[in-house]
Design a protein around this motif. Structure first.
Motif, PDB file in Angstrom:
ATOM      1  N   ILE A 168       0.831  -1.204   0.000  1.00 36.55           N
ATOM      2  CA  ILE A 168       0.000   0.000   0.000  1.00 36.55           C
ATOM      3  C   ILE A 168       0.868   1.257   0.000  1.00 36.55           C
ATOM      4  O   ILE A 168       0.563   2.240  -0.684  1.00 36.55           O
ATOM      5  CB  ILE A 168      -0.953  -0.028   1.214  1.00 36.55           C
ATOM      6  N   LYS A 169       1.962   1.212   0.749  1.00 41.23           N
ATOM      7  CA  LYS A 169       2.888   2.352   0.778  1.00 41.23           C
ATOM      8  C   LYS A 169       3.530   2.559  -0.592  1.00 41.23           C
ATOM      9  O   LYS A 169       3.795   3.696  -1.009  1.00 41.23           O
ATOM     10  CB  LYS A 169       3.959   2.134   1.838  1.00 41.23           C
ATOM     11  N   ARG A 170       3.803   1.474  -1.307  1.00 39.89           N
ATOM     12  CA  ARG A 170       4.374   1.597  -2.659  1.00 39.89           C
ATOM     13  C   ARG A 170       3.449   2.419  -3.556  1.00 39.89           C
ATOM     14  O   ARG A 170       3.892   3.292  -4.293  1.00 39.89           O
ATOM     15  CB  ARG A 170       4.602   0.204  -3.258  1.00 39.89           C
ATOM     16  N   TRP A 171       2.152   2.108  -3.507  1.00 36.15           N
ATOM     17  CA  TRP A 171       1.183   2.888  -4.285  1.00 36.15           C
ATOM     18  C   TRP A 171       1.200   4.346  -3.851  1.00 36.15           C
ATOM     19  O   TRP A 171       1.213   5.257  -4.682  1.00 36.15           O
ATOM     20  CB  TRP A 171      -0.218   2.293  -4.115  1.00 36.15           C
ATOM     21  N   LYS A 172       1.190   4.575  -2.555  1.00 38.07           N
ATOM     22  CA  LYS A 172       1.204   5.937  -2.018  1.00 38.07           C
ATOM     23  C   LYS A 172       2.448   6.694  -2.471  1.00 38.07           C
ATOM     24  O   LYS A 172       2.370   7.856  -2.904  1.00 38.07           O
ATOM     25  CB  LYS A 172       1.143   5.876  -0.498  1.00 38.07           C
ATOM     26  N   ASP A 173       3.609   6.055  -2.393  1.00 35.49           N
ATOM     27  CA  ASP A 173       4.864   6.701  -2.778  1.00 35.49           C
ATOM     28  C   ASP A 173       4.909   7.029  -4.262  1.00 35.49           C
ATOM     29  O   ASP A 173       5.616   7.962  -4.673  1.00 35.49           O
ATOM     30  CB  ASP A 173       6.060   5.812  -2.405  1.00 35.49           C
ATOM     31  N   GLN A 174       4.187   6.268  -5.066  1.00 31.01           N
ATOM     32  CA  GLN A 174       4.143   6.525  -6.508  1.00 31.01           C
ATOM     33  C   GLN A 174       3.063   7.550  -6.873  1.00 31.01           C
ATOM     34  O   GLN A 174       2.875   7.860  -8.046  1.00 31.01           O
ATOM     35  CB  GLN A 174       3.890   5.218  -7.270  1.00 31.01           C
ATOM     36  N   GLY A 175       2.363   8.069  -5.868  1.00 28.70           N
ATOM     37  CA  GLY A 175       1.395   9.134  -6.110  1.00 28.70           C
ATOM     38  C   GLY A 175      -0.046   8.699  -6.160  1.00 28.70           C
ATOM     39  O   GLY A 175      -0.919   9.502  -6.507  1.00 28.70           O
ATOM     40  N   TYR A 176      -0.323   7.426  -5.788  1.00 25.01           N
ATOM     41  CA  TYR A 176      -1.685   6.911  -5.895  1.00 25.01           C
ATOM     42  C   TYR A 176      -2.085   6.200  -4.608  1.00 25.01           C
ATOM     43  O   TYR A 176      -1.868   5.005  -4.450  1.00 25.01           O
ATOM     44  CB  TYR A 176      -1.792   5.962  -7.100  1.00 25.01           C
ATOM     45  N   GLU A 177      -2.643   6.965  -3.692  1.00 22.88           N
ATOM     46  CA  GLU A 177      -3.092   6.354  -2.449  1.00 22.88           C
ATOM     47  C   GLU A 177      -4.304   5.481  -2.745  1.00 22.88           C
ATOM     48  O   GLU A 177      -5.281   5.929  -3.353  1.00 22.88           O
ATOM     49  CB  GLU A 177      -3.450   7.417  -1.421  1.00 22.88           C
ATOM     50  N   LEU A 178      -4.242   4.236  -2.313  1.00 18.33           N
ATOM     51  CA  LEU A 178      -5.335   3.305  -2.543  1.00 18.33           C
ATOM     52  C   LEU A 178      -6.516   3.641  -1.637  1.00 18.33           C
ATOM     53  O   LEU A 178      -6.362   3.717  -0.422  1.00 18.33           O
ATOM     54  CB  LEU A 178      -4.882   1.875  -2.265  1.00 18.33           C
ATOM     55  N   SER A 179      -7.681   3.830  -2.238  1.00 20.25           N
ATOM     56  CA  SER A 179      -8.884   3.974  -1.419  1.00 20.25           C
ATOM     57  C   SER A 179      -9.254   2.639  -0.789  1.00 20.25           C
ATOM     58  O   SER A 179      -9.804   2.586   0.314  1.00 20.25           O
ATOM     59  CB  SER A 179     -10.046   4.497  -2.268  1.00 20.25           C
ATOM     60  N   TYR A 180      -8.928   1.543  -1.518  1.00 23.79           N
ATOM     61  CA  TYR A 180      -9.293   0.200  -1.060  1.00 23.79           C
ATOM     62  C   TYR A 180      -8.152  -0.776  -1.350  1.00 23.79           C
ATOM     63  O   TYR A 180      -7.365  -0.587  -2.267  1.00 23.79           O
ATOM     64  CB  TYR A 180     -10.560  -0.297  -1.766  1.00 23.79           C
ATOM     65  N   TYR A 181      -8.113  -1.830  -0.548  1.00 19.74           N
ATOM     66  CA  TYR A 181      -7.135  -2.900  -0.741  1.00 19.74           C
ATOM     67  C   TYR A 181      -7.801  -4.211  -0.349  1.00 19.74           C
ATOM     68  O   TYR A 181      -8.401  -4.316   0.734  1.00 19.74           O
ATOM     69  CB  TYR A 181      -5.893  -2.652   0.124  1.00 19.74           C
ATOM     70  N   SER A 182      -7.739  -5.201  -1.215  1.00 14.20           N
ATOM     71  CA  SER A 182      -8.328  -6.503  -0.935  1.00 14.20           C
ATOM     72  C   SER A 182      -7.293  -7.382  -0.230  1.00 14.20           C
ATOM     73  O   SER A 182      -6.209  -7.621  -0.767  1.00 14.20           O
ATOM     74  CB  SER A 182      -8.791  -7.169  -2.233  1.00 14.20           C
ATOM     75  N   ILE A 183      -7.628  -7.841   0.958  1.00 16.65           N
ATOM     76  CA  ILE A 183      -6.679  -8.594   1.772  1.00 16.65           C
ATOM     77  C   ILE A 183      -6.172  -9.834   1.036  1.00 16.65           C
ATOM     78  O   ILE A 183      -4.962 -10.034   0.882  1.00 16.65           O
ATOM     79  CB  ILE A 183      -7.310  -8.987   3.117  1.00 16.65           C
TER      80      ILE A 183
END
Length: 541
Positions: A168-183
């Motif tokens: 999830i942090k990888r997405w955030k660091d690339q500029g795209y904070e995940l609204s959702y994540y499937s476990i």
């Protein structure tokens, strides 16, 4: 020889029977009775050059993948998102090699980032894909992991939480904070291992606080399971825990078996905790069966989002699991074929946008099935005629004032999203003929009146969350100096919110409070350094 009286009675009986079968179908729409808020339509994703797309294995090298140009990829993306109006992407990850293997260390509270590999289709290719489809209207994207690392067990949920946090942090660091994540994708399927609800619950309780501490607002999609039976068992366990429940953003299941009783149970669970229900993976080899499946989960089981199996896949997938079939020779791309499922999906996805509310719709005939939706002044009515012959249908509208004209689009055995002539609505009613084995969408003109201007983007990566309820954030990825003006207008062009901020050569995230805006479609306009960018903004509370 029959007597004349007997013949006369026979004729009368035949005529009465014919009249009975020729009766018009009645459909009633009542906008005063409102049901679930829609979260959109989408597909699962494998990236274009994944060798699995053209029949290879998920472990094959990139050289075994499809050779396709960026322009050719853009053509497919335009079809799925600009034309079809899909707003959701579900990256299928976890079968493409380990992200963290071996374990970085034996302490889940101390992470060694150098031991994590997000290259290519393990994650970064999916992030790149999402970066290309957000300007095309995608608002929801959430990875769903098919397999977690082989060394993980139910005894070490702390390690899963560390691993998922880094994704999830990888997405955030690339500029795209995940609204959702499937476990985990399909925790009830042996392919990825059987994972009990207690394990998923514990993973969420460990992962959630890690995200909080990092200022990341990602919610969990659970359990993203094979069917409603498996999903209900796990969902109950997770939601019974108030801490785990606080991090859950959607309840999801697939349609590989399972009972209608547990689809109802999932709907009731969502209503109990005010959490939307999503159907996140399925397809049907018959396109009109797929249309009926969409109707069924939305109308009967309160589903807010519907995701088809694949947006695109190779030609070896011949059973309708893909909306667009990619054709190829060897590893060379040779074009595409649009499957009928694409057009049937479009009867919903082009006209039922995130934030729309389902409203009451009743048909007098079980084989003429209807769903209806309202989004502010916008209305869309989707009707399936499952009969082998045409049907005359009388519509009665209640609570939809000032509609005098509707447009219509139809897909049938011989039509593909064909536009029909305007339909006059008189005294809140109209009649029309629906061809055999067809799906028709009726909508009003204002539905498509909001026009975005994404091409002059002066450096805005993303507007999120979208849909929004309390606060929407405009994220700038370029450095700006001076005034930046932000205006929000409704679909009629009326200014409803204005804000000016002064930037001093800095990259910025600008929060805008929108909790006072009514549900509906808006246009957010940003002006900076003489350039302008506009984007649809969906508000639903």
């Amino acid at each position: 020889m029959k007597k004349p009286k007997t013949i006369l009675l026979l004729i009368i009986t035949v005529l009465n029977t014919a009249t009975l079968f020729a009766q018009n179908v009645s459909i009633g729409i009542d906008a005063n009775n409102v049901y679930q808020t829609m979260d959109g339509f989408g597909t699962s994703l494998r990236v274009f050059n994944d060798p699995h797309i053209i029949g290879g294995t998920t472990s094959a090298p990139i050289t075994a993948g499809l050779t396709i140009s960026t322009a050719e990829e853009d053509g497919i993306l335009n079809l799925l998102y600009n034309d079809l109006g899909l707003t959701r992407v579900r990256p299928a990850t976890g079968e493409d090699g380990a992200i963290e293997d071996p374990n970085d260390n034996n302490d889940p509270n101390i992470t060694d980032p150098s031991q994590f590999d997000f290259g290519w289709k393990k994650m970064d290719a999916h992030i790149d894909y999402v970066s290309r489809v957000i300007p095309r209207g995608v608002t929801t994207f959430f990875p769903s992991t098919i397999k977690i690392e082989s060394w993980m067990t139910v005894a070490n949920p702390e390690e899963y939480a560390e691993w998922a946090f880094m994704i999830i942090k990888r997405w955030k660091d690339q500029g795209y904070e995940l609204s959702y994540y499937s476990i985990i994708n399909e925790p009830g399927y042996t392919r990825g291992g059987i994972w009990p609800g207690t394990y998923i619950r514990d993973c969420i309780k460990l992962l959630g606080p890690k995200l909080d501490a990092a200022g990341i607002n990602t919610k969990m999609v659970i359990p993203d399971d094979l069917n409603a039976d498996e999903a209900f068992t796990r969902s109950q366990i997770i939601l019974d825990d108030s801490v785990a429940r606080s991090y859950v953003g959607a309840l999801a299941y697939h349609l590989y078996g399972g009972s209608n009783a547990n689809k109802t149970a999932m709907m009731q669970l969502g209503q109990q905790y005010n959490i939307p229900i999503w159907m996140t993976e399925y397809s049907r080899p018959d396109a009109f069966a797929w249309g009926n499946q969409i109707h069924d989960v939305i109308a009967n089981y309160g589903v807010s989002a519907v995701d088809h199996m694949w947006g695109f896949f190779g030609q070896q997938e011949t059973n309708g699991t893909q909306l667009i079939r990619l054709n190829f020779t060897g590893t060379n791309y040779t074009g595409y074929t649009i499957n009928k499922q694409y057009y049937v999906t479009g009867q919903y996805s082009k006209f039922v946008k995130p934030g729309a509310r389902r409203i009451e719709s009743i048909s007098s005939n079980n084989d003429v099935r209807v769903t209806a939706f309202r989004d502010g002044v916008n209305v869309s009515i989707v009707v399936l005629n499952n009969h082998g012959n045409s049907q005359t249908v009388d519509f009665s509208l209640n609570g939809l004032n000032n509609i005098t004209t509707l447009k219509a689009v139809r897909t049938s055995l011989t039509e593909n999203l064909n536009s029909l002539g305007d339909i006059t609505v008189l005294n809140d009613s109209f009649s029309t003929i629906l061809p055999a084995n067809s799906i028709t969408t009726f909508y009003n003109d204002q539905l498509l009146s909001v026009v975005e201007n994404p091409t002059s983007n002066p450096g805005f990566t993303i507007i999120y969350p979208n849909p929004a309820s309390e606060i929407v954030t405009v994220k700038l990825t370029s450095v700006f100096n001076g005034e930046t003006k932000i205006q929000i207008t409704d679909i009629n062009g009326k200014l409803v919110l204005a804000k000016t901020v002064r930037l001093n050569n800095q990259i910025s995230e600008i929060p805008i409070r929108v909790n006072n805006l009514s549900n509906g479609i808006y246009l957010i306009n940003i002006q900076a350094e003489g350039k302008q960018y506009s984007k649809k903004l969906l508000i639903h509370h």
